[in-house]
Structures are given as structure tokens and as C-alpha cells.
Design a protein around this motif. Structure first.
Motif, PDB file in Angstrom:
ATOM      1  N   THR A  10       0.850  -1.187   0.000  1.00  0.00           N
ATOM      2  CA  THR A  10       0.000   0.000   0.000  1.00  0.00           C
ATOM      3  C   THR A  10       0.887   1.238   0.000  1.00  0.00           C
ATOM      4  O   THR A  10       1.780   1.359   0.830  1.00  0.00           O
ATOM      5  N   TYR A  11       0.678   2.108  -0.953  1.00  0.00           N
ATOM      6  CA  TYR A  11       1.394   3.378  -0.960  1.00  0.00           C
ATOM      7  C   TYR A  11       0.519   4.432  -0.306  1.00  0.00           C
ATOM      8  O   TYR A  11      -0.705   4.407  -0.439  1.00  0.00           O
ATOM      9  N   ILE A  12       1.169   5.336   0.392  1.00  0.00           N
ATOM     10  CA  ILE A  12       0.420   6.456   0.961  1.00  0.00           C
ATOM     11  C   ILE A  12       0.892   7.726   0.277  1.00  0.00           C
ATOM     12  O   ILE A  12       2.079   8.015   0.217  1.00  0.00           O
ATOM     13  N   GLN A  13      -0.065   8.435  -0.318  1.00  0.00           N
ATOM     14  CA  GLN A  13       0.280   9.666  -1.020  1.00  0.00           C
ATOM     15  C   GLN A  13      -0.798  10.699  -0.746  1.00  0.00           C
ATOM     16  O   GLN A  13      -1.986  10.408  -0.861  1.00  0.00           O
ATOM     17  N   ASN A  14      -0.389  11.884  -0.360  1.00  0.00           N
ATOM     18  CA  ASN A  14      -1.322  12.956  -0.001  1.00  0.00           C
ATOM     19  C   ASN A  14      -2.391  12.450   0.980  1.00  0.00           C
ATOM     20  O   ASN A  14      -3.579  12.703   0.793  1.00  0.00           O
ATOM     21  N   THR A  17      -4.466   6.311   0.840  1.00  0.00           N
ATOM     22  CA  THR A  17      -3.765   5.045   0.623  1.00  0.00           C
ATOM     23  C   THR A  17      -4.179   4.471  -0.733  1.00  0.00           C
ATOM     24  O   THR A  17      -5.301   4.664  -1.202  1.00  0.00           O
ATOM     25  N   PHE A  18      -3.213   3.792  -1.341  1.00  0.00           N
ATOM     26  CA  PHE A  18      -3.462   3.166  -2.632  1.00  0.00           C
ATOM     27  C   PHE A  18      -2.859   1.775  -2.616  1.00  0.00           C
ATOM     28  O   PHE A  18      -1.664   1.608  -2.350  1.00  0.00           O
ATOM     29  N   LYS A  19      -3.681   0.772  -2.882  1.00  0.00           N
ATOM     30  CA  LYS A  19      -3.207  -0.603  -2.826  1.00  0.00           C
ATOM     31  C   LYS A  19      -2.625  -1.009  -4.187  1.00  0.00           C
ATOM     32  O   LYS A  19      -3.367  -1.359  -5.102  1.00  0.00           O
ATOM     33  N   ALA A  20      -1.298  -0.945  -4.307  1.00  0.00           N
ATOM     34  CA  ALA A  20      -0.646  -1.267  -5.589  1.00  0.00           C
ATOM     35  C   ALA A  20      -0.586  -2.778  -5.807  1.00  0.00           C
ATOM     36  O   ALA A  20      -0.654  -3.242  -6.941  1.00  0.00           O
ATOM     37  N   LEU A  21      -0.443  -3.538  -4.728  1.00  0.00           N
ATOM     38  CA  LEU A  21      -0.452  -5.011  -4.820  1.00  0.00           C
ATOM     39  C   LEU A  21      -1.380  -5.551  -3.749  1.00  0.00           C
ATOM     40  O   LEU A  21      -1.344  -5.108  -2.598  1.00  0.00           O
ATOM     41  N   GLY A  38       1.179  -7.110 -17.780  1.00  0.00           N
ATOM     42  CA  GLY A  38      -0.024  -6.394 -17.358  1.00  0.00           C
ATOM     43  C   GLY A  38       0.073  -4.974 -17.865  1.00  0.00           C
ATOM     44  O   GLY A  38       1.145  -4.521 -18.246  1.00  0.00           O
ATOM     45  N   ARG A  39      -1.071  -4.287 -17.857  1.00  0.00           N
ATOM     46  CA  ARG A  39      -1.041  -2.931 -18.399  1.00  0.00           C
ATOM     47  C   ARG A  39      -0.340  -1.979 -17.430  1.00  0.00           C
ATOM     48  O   ARG A  39      -0.041  -2.349 -16.283  1.00  0.00           O
ATOM     49  N   SER A  40      -0.076  -0.796 -17.898  1.00  0.00           N
ATOM     50  CA  SER A  40       0.585   0.223 -17.099  1.00  0.00           C
ATOM     51  C   SER A  40      -0.214   0.471 -15.815  1.00  0.00           C
ATOM     52  O   SER A  40      -1.431   0.596 -15.860  1.00  0.00           O
ATOM     53  N   GLY A  41       0.491   0.486 -14.683  1.00  0.00           N
ATOM     54  CA  GLY A  41      -0.170   0.724 -13.408  1.00  0.00           C
ATOM     55  C   GLY A  41      -0.670  -0.533 -12.725  1.00  0.00           C
ATOM     56  O   GLY A  41      -1.196  -0.483 -11.614  1.00  0.00           O
ATOM     57  N   ALA A  42      -0.489  -1.700 -13.370  1.00  0.00           N
ATOM     58  CA  ALA A  42      -0.992  -2.957 -12.805  1.00  0.00           C
ATOM     59  C   ALA A  42      -0.228  -3.371 -11.540  1.00  0.00           C
ATOM     60  O   ALA A  42      -0.724  -4.166 -10.737  1.00  0.00           O
ATOM     61  N   GLY A  43       1.001  -2.851 -11.383  1.00  0.00           N
ATOM     62  CA  GLY A  43       1.800  -3.187 -10.206  1.00  0.00           C
ATOM     63  C   GLY A  43       3.043  -4.014 -10.521  1.00  0.00           C
ATOM     64  O   GLY A  43       3.728  -4.498  -9.613  1.00  0.00           O
ATOM     65  N   LYS A  44       3.355  -4.163 -11.802  1.00  0.00           N
ATOM     66  CA  LYS A  44       4.469  -5.021 -12.234  1.00  0.00           C
ATOM     67  C   LYS A  44       5.802  -4.584 -11.638  1.00  0.00           C
ATOM     68  O   LYS A  44       6.552  -5.390 -11.096  1.00  0.00           O
ATOM     69  N   SER A  45       6.085  -3.312 -11.781  1.00  0.00           N
ATOM     70  CA  SER A  45       7.370  -2.799 -11.323  1.00  0.00           C
ATOM     71  C   SER A  45       7.483  -2.912  -9.795  1.00  0.00           C
ATOM     72  O   SER A  45       8.530  -3.306  -9.267  1.00  0.00           O
ATOM     73  N   THR A  46       6.423  -2.606  -9.112  1.00  0.00           N
ATOM     74  CA  THR A  46       6.403  -2.739  -7.649  1.00  0.00           C
ATOM     75  C   THR A  46       6.674  -4.189  -7.254  1.00  0.00           C
ATOM     76  O   THR A  46       7.493  -4.466  -6.363  1.00  0.00           O
ATOM     77  N   LEU A  47       6.043  -5.126  -7.946  1.00  0.00           N
ATOM     78  CA  LEU A  47       6.223  -6.549  -7.651  1.00  0.00           C
ATOM     79  C   LEU A  47       7.682  -6.969  -7.875  1.00  0.00           C
ATOM     80  O   LEU A  47       8.277  -7.661  -7.045  1.00  0.00           O
TER      81      LEU A  47
HETATM   82  P1  ADP Z   1       3.442  -0.983 -13.524  1.00  0.00           P
HETATM   83  O1  ADP Z   1       4.899  -1.328 -13.406  1.00  0.00           O
HETATM   84  O2  ADP Z   1       2.579  -2.175 -13.798  1.00  0.00           O
HETATM   85  O3  ADP Z   1       3.186   0.120 -14.482  1.00  0.00           O
HETATM   86  P2  ADP Z   1       3.783   0.128 -10.862  1.00  0.00           P
HETATM   87  O4  ADP Z   1       4.187  -0.983  -9.991  1.00  0.00           O
HETATM   88  O5  ADP Z   1       4.834   1.058 -11.361  1.00  0.00           O
HETATM   89  O6  ADP Z   1       2.941  -0.464 -12.097  1.00  0.00           O
HETATM   90  O7  ADP Z   1       2.673   0.992 -10.126  1.00  0.00           O
HETATM   91  C1  ADP Z   1       1.473   0.417  -9.612  1.00  0.00           C
HETATM   92  C2  ADP Z   1       0.622   1.522  -9.006  1.00  0.00           C
HETATM   93  O8  ADP Z   1       1.257   2.025  -7.826  1.00  0.00           O
HETATM   94  C3  ADP Z   1       0.429   2.712  -9.933  1.00  0.00           C
HETATM   95  O9  ADP Z   1      -0.893   3.180  -9.781  1.00  0.00           O
HETATM   96  C4  ADP Z   1       1.407   3.735  -9.404  1.00  0.00           C
HETATM   97  O10 ADP Z   1       0.953   5.044  -9.647  1.00  0.00           O
HETATM   98  C5  ADP Z   1       1.476   3.417  -7.932  1.00  0.00           C
HETATM   99  N1  ADP Z   1       2.801   3.714  -7.369  1.00  0.00           N
HETATM  100  C6  ADP Z   1       3.974   3.153  -7.757  1.00  0.00           C
HETATM  101  N2  ADP Z   1       4.990   3.628  -7.029  1.00  0.00           N
HETATM  102  C7  ADP Z   1       4.464   4.523  -6.159  1.00  0.00           C
HETATM  103  C8  ADP Z   1       4.992   5.366  -5.132  1.00  0.00           C
HETATM  104  N3  ADP Z   1       6.308   5.360  -4.845  1.00  0.00           N
HETATM  105  N4  ADP Z   1       4.143   6.142  -4.444  1.00  0.00           N
HETATM  106  C9  ADP Z   1       2.821   6.135  -4.715  1.00  0.00           C
HETATM  107  N5  ADP Z   1       2.243   5.368  -5.661  1.00  0.00           N
HETATM  108  C10 ADP Z   1       3.043   4.581  -6.378  1.00  0.00           C
END
Ligand code: ADP
Ligand code: ADP
Length: 235
Positions: A10-14, A17-21, A38-47
């Protein structure tokens, strides 16, 4: 070799909370070329970044070679990370250093024995076909050559796992095929387990033997596939 168990991030921004995974579980076997699509924003990079703890999970465990990385700190974590190399879409090279120095810096950070760094750097640069370029700077290289430097830098410390974050997304189709061949050769000849994140289905299908489709932070499905082979493009 890698087990991701019930991981959420979960990312916290402003103050929101946003559940990325969301409760992700998957297993990557030794010798796999494992794709995450997965499409952009799916959480691939975070994973992907969870696998070397560049991102810390909010809950769940990340087990690499039998060790739960989320339980490690400091020196122990640094040592565990040394078995994991990573390459990036934009290569992330140090622009004011030569190709050789880019690899030497990585070896220094990994505390590779000082007297062996030069030979190891030359060996790995030779492996990726850049022997003639070691004293050039990144700006003097093509995209494909820059990614080869990225690969050499990631492999310098002899990792068992290579994480690839959109490794070909900045490259044209011919160069993409060339880099995919390098990755395949690293898997076959060096026995390195490879994890590739990409939004390009062609890339994933060409060399991966197992694929997880991510959608909205969740595993949509994981499938075993027969790699289709790297498609050659004409000029
Ligand atoms: P992908 O690689 O599939 O494009 P990401 O893993 O980069 O997806 O991001 C997944 C979601 O988490 C996106 O909505 C992105 O905006 C959000 N996100 C990624 N990194 C951060 C961060 N450091 N702070 C807040 N939100 C983030
Ligand atoms: P030497 O003692 O032969 O300089 P080092 O291990 O100190 O060997 O450095 C190896 C190479 O890495 C050198 O070319 C140096 O310029 C470069 N280097 C070392 N540390 C850094 C750093 N923190 N940032 C950038 N380049 C570095």
C-alpha cells in the motif's frame, strides 16, 4: 527459488492510501525465465522491486533461496541482495563514467575482491560483446549497447537471479530481439534465473516458460507456456 507469499503493498500519497499489490502469491523456480505482464499501473514494477526489497511489502513474505528477505536488515540484507542483479528500461548507467568504470563501480559496491575487479569487469563486458567499447562513455553507445552494459553490470557479481524491468521497452524490434537473445543465453549458459516485467506480450511469449498476468494489483492468472522463440526482424 523465489516465493512471494500473500504480499500486499500500500502506498500512501497525499494522506490517501493506494493498494498497488493486493495479496499476491507466486513461485519462481530455479532456471525459469518468468514473465510478469499487465497494463501500465498494474503493479508489475512494484512486484519486481519487492524481490530484492527495493520496495518493502506492507504485509506478506518474500522468500529468496530459503530466506525471508523481509526479516533481514543491514549487512544480512546486503549479502542476500548480492545474489540478485537488476536491469532497467532506461539502463540507469552513470553517464560521466566509462563503460568499464560503470561495471567497476558495481563490483566495488558489492565488495568484490579488489584485485579481481578489473579482470571480472573485462570478462563480463566481453561476454556481452562490448570488449571494444570499455573506454567509451554511455552517450557514445546505441540503446542496445547501453542495455548490454546494464546487463554486464548486473552480472558482474555473479548473481543467481536477474530482474529485468521493461528491459526492451526503449529499444526497436531488431535490438529487442538481440537483447532477448542475450537474456536467453544468460539463462542457458550461466544458469541464471530470470524475471522479466513487460507490457509487451510478444517479448514475454518469445522467451518465458511461465507467466503471471497482473491486473489492478492482483494476480489474474499464472500460466505455463512453451516459449515461442525470438522473432527475427528484417531491416
Ligand atoms: P506498472 O509497473 O505495472 O506500471 P507500478 O508498480 O509502477 O505499475 O505501479 C502500480 C501503481 O502504484 C500505480 O498506480 C502507481 O501510480 C502506484 N505507485 C507506484 N509507485 C508509487 C509510489 N512510490 N508512491 C505512490 N504510488 C506509487
Ligand atoms: P583504484 O584504487 O584502482 O582507483 P577503486 O576500487 O577505488 O580502484 O575504483 C575502481 C574504479 O571505480 C575507479 O576507476 C574509480 O574511478 C571508480 N569509482 C570508485 N568509487 C566510485 C564512486 N563512488 N563513484 C564513482 N566511481 C567510482
Amino acid at each position: 527459488m523465489i516465493t512471494i507469499h500473500n504480499v500486499s503493498k500500500t502506498y500512501i500519497q497525499n494522506n490517501k492510501t493506494f493498494k498497488a499489490l493486493d495479496h499476491i502469491s507466486l513461485s519462481i523456480n530455479r532456471g525459469d525465465i518468468y514473465g510478469i505482464i499487465g497494463r501500465s499501473g498494474a503493479g508489475k514494477s512494484t512486484l519486481l522491486r519487492l524481490i530484492n526489497l527495493l520496495e518493502v511489502p506492507t504485509s506478506g513474505s518474500v522468500i529468496v533461496n530459503g530466506q525471508d528477505l523481509t526479516k533481514l536488515k543491514g549487512k544480512q540484507l546486503r549479502i542476500a541482495r548480492q545474489s540478485i542483479g537488476m536491469i532497467f528500461q532506461q539502463f540507469n548507467l552513470v553517464l560521466n563514467k566509462t563503460i568499464l568504470d560503470n561495471v567497476l563501480i558495481a563490483l566495488e559496491l558489492a565488495k568484490y575482491p579488489k584485485s579481481e575487479r578489473y579482470n571480472r569487469a573485462m570478462e563480463v563486458l566481453n561476454f556481452v560483446g562490448l570488449k571494444e567499447y570499455v573506454y567509451k562513455y554511455p552517450s557514445q553507445l546505441s540503446g542496445g549497447q547501453k542495455q548490454r552494459v546494464g546487463i554486464a553490470r548486473a552480472l558482474a557479481n555473479k548473481p543467481k537471479i536477474l530482474l529485468c524491468d521493461e528491459p526492451t521497452s526503449a529499444l526497436d524490434p531488431n535490438t529487442t530481439a538481440e537483447i532477448l537473445k542475450v537474456l536467453q543465453s544468460i539463462n542457458k549458459n550461466l544458469g541464471v534465473t530470470i524475471v522479466i516485467v513487460s507490457h509487451e506480450m510478444d517479448v514475454i511469449k518469445s522467451i518465458c516458460n511461465r507467466v503471471t498476468i497482473l491486473d489492478n494489483g492482483k494476480v489474474y492468472e499464472t500460466v505455463e507456456i512453451e516459449p515461442k522463440g525470438i522473432r527475427e526482424h528484417s531491416h
